[in-house]
Design an enzyme around this catalytic site. Structure first.
Site, PDB file in Angstrom:
ATOM      1  N   HIS A   1      10.024  -3.345   8.569  1.00  0.00           N
ATOM      2  CA  HIS A   1       8.721  -3.666   7.657  1.00  0.00           C
ATOM      3  C   HIS A   1       9.227  -4.086   6.392  1.00  0.00           C
ATOM      4  CE1 HIS A   1       4.578  -4.191   6.312  1.00  0.00           C
ATOM      5  NE2 HIS A   1       4.774  -3.190   5.278  1.00  0.00           N
TER       6      HIS A   1
ATOM      7  N   PHE B   1       0.773  -1.351  -0.108  1.00  0.00           N
ATOM      8  CA  PHE B   1      -0.017  -0.040   0.112  1.00  0.00           C
ATOM      9  C   PHE B   1       0.821   1.011  -0.349  1.00  0.00           C
ATOM     10  CE2 PHE B   1      -2.512   3.049   2.524  1.00  0.00           C
ATOM     11  CZ  PHE B   1      -3.570   2.993   1.586  1.00  0.00           C
TER      12      PHE B   1
ATOM     13  N   SER C   1       3.364  -6.958   2.884  1.00  0.00           N
ATOM     14  CA  SER C   1       2.471  -5.749   3.562  1.00  0.00           C
ATOM     15  C   SER C   1       0.994  -6.008   2.819  1.00  0.00           C
ATOM     16  CB  SER C   1       2.920  -4.571   3.376  1.00  0.00           C
ATOM     17  OG  SER C   1       2.168  -3.652   4.223  1.00  0.00           O
ATOM     18  N   MET C   2       0.384  -5.141   2.002  1.00  0.00           N
ATOM     19  CA  MET C   2      -0.821  -5.101   1.495  1.00  0.00           C
ATOM     20  C   MET C   2      -0.729  -6.230   0.515  1.00  0.00           C
ATOM     21  SD  MET C   2      -3.231  -2.656  -0.681  1.00  0.00           S
ATOM     22  CE  MET C   2      -2.232  -2.201  -1.920  1.00  0.00           C
TER      23      MET C   2
ATOM     24  N   ASP D   1       8.816  -4.847  13.064  1.00  0.00           N
ATOM     25  CA  ASP D   1       7.973  -3.953  12.035  1.00  0.00           C
ATOM     26  C   ASP D   1       7.309  -2.931  12.846  1.00  0.00           C
ATOM     27  OD1 ASP D   1       6.161  -3.422  10.194  1.00  0.00           O
ATOM     28  OD2 ASP D   1       6.152  -5.403   9.695  1.00  0.00           O
TER      29      ASP D   1
END
Length: 255
Positions: free
Chosen positions: A224, A25, A93-94, A194
């Site tokens: 992250h 994202f 992530s996303m 993260d």
């Protein structure tokens, strides 16, 4: 609107084993490009698309929704499955949430998943305010560039558009409901330090999927964006070993 330098999508035609990489994202393909390059160098057919609204300016995300982001990776998966005998889906992530939905919806067409700090739930109480807040405030501080390694930078937006953030929260709910449909082998990389995605995301994911071939590895030295951080090499090599175990053809098609 011109693309940010380095945010271009990447495609490589290799052998009969394919890999689809999904970025996060407000990020861009740049966050996964070294990973894509490594897979391509080892003979895989690789697709690393740019998600709609990403890679230009944060305002461009305001008119996109999670359905647009998912449609892009869905198209890329269908293209890979048309030309490859096996396809693996990787996500950061996303991008991990998008990968999980692809696995739930496409079943055996996805041979396995490699996820890096996947985002599948909200970690902020403020998420509940997004339906109203997004009409009052266009953006808040960005979440890109959470990296421990000095000199390593992620190309992503410095602002988070709240219309898109609201849509992301809807993607999370959709993916959570579909997690029991995910049964593919999974290799999960998680960073204990993260600052974007909490450990609760991995707990929720591992507790709901139906996969029995599951391995979790910690990226102890990374934040992250582990794909650009100290543990990047471990992610690249680990994913290659995972793919070769499940797709023997990936071992014989190195360039």
């Amino acid at each position: 609107m011109p693309l940010l330098p380095g945010a271009e999508p990447f495609h490589h035609q290799g052998g009969p084993v394919g890999a689809l990489l999904c970025h996060g994202f407000t990020g861009s393909p740049q966050s996964l490009r070294p990973w894509a390059d490594r897979l391509a160098a080892e003979g895989l057919t690789v697709s690393l698309p740019l998600l709609p609204g990403h890679g230009t300016r944060w305002q461009d995300m305001q008119i996109t929704r999670w359905e647009d982001w998912y449609a892009e990776v869905d198209r890329e998966l269908r293209a890979l499955t048309a030309s490859c005998a096996q396809v693996f889906v990787c996500g950061l992530s996303m991008g991990g949430a998008l990968a999980l939905r692809l696995a739930a919806r496409h079943g055996a067409a996805v041979s396995g998943l490699v996820l890096v700090n996947p985002s599948v739930r909200s970690d902020s109480p403020a998420t509940a305010l997004l339906p109203v807040l997004r009409h009052l405030v266009p953006s808040v501080a960005g979440v890109a560039n959470d990296i421990a390694a000095p000199g390593s930078t992620e190309i992503g937006y410095d602002r988070t558009p709240l219309h898109a953030a609201w849509s992301l929260s809807r993607l999370w709910r959709t993916v959570q409901a579909e997690l029991p449909q995910v049964s593919q082998p999974l290799l999960l990389f998680r960073s204990p330090q993260d600052h974007v995605v909490s450990p609760a995301n991995a707990r929720l994911l591992l507790g709901r999927i139906s996969s029995t071939d599951v391995e979790e590895r910690l990226c102890e030295r990374s934040f992250h964006v582990a794909t650009l951080d100290h543990d990047a090499e471990a992610v690249f090599e680990g994913s290659l070993d995972f793919i070769r175990r499940l797709a023997p053809a990936a071992t014989t098609d190195r360039v």
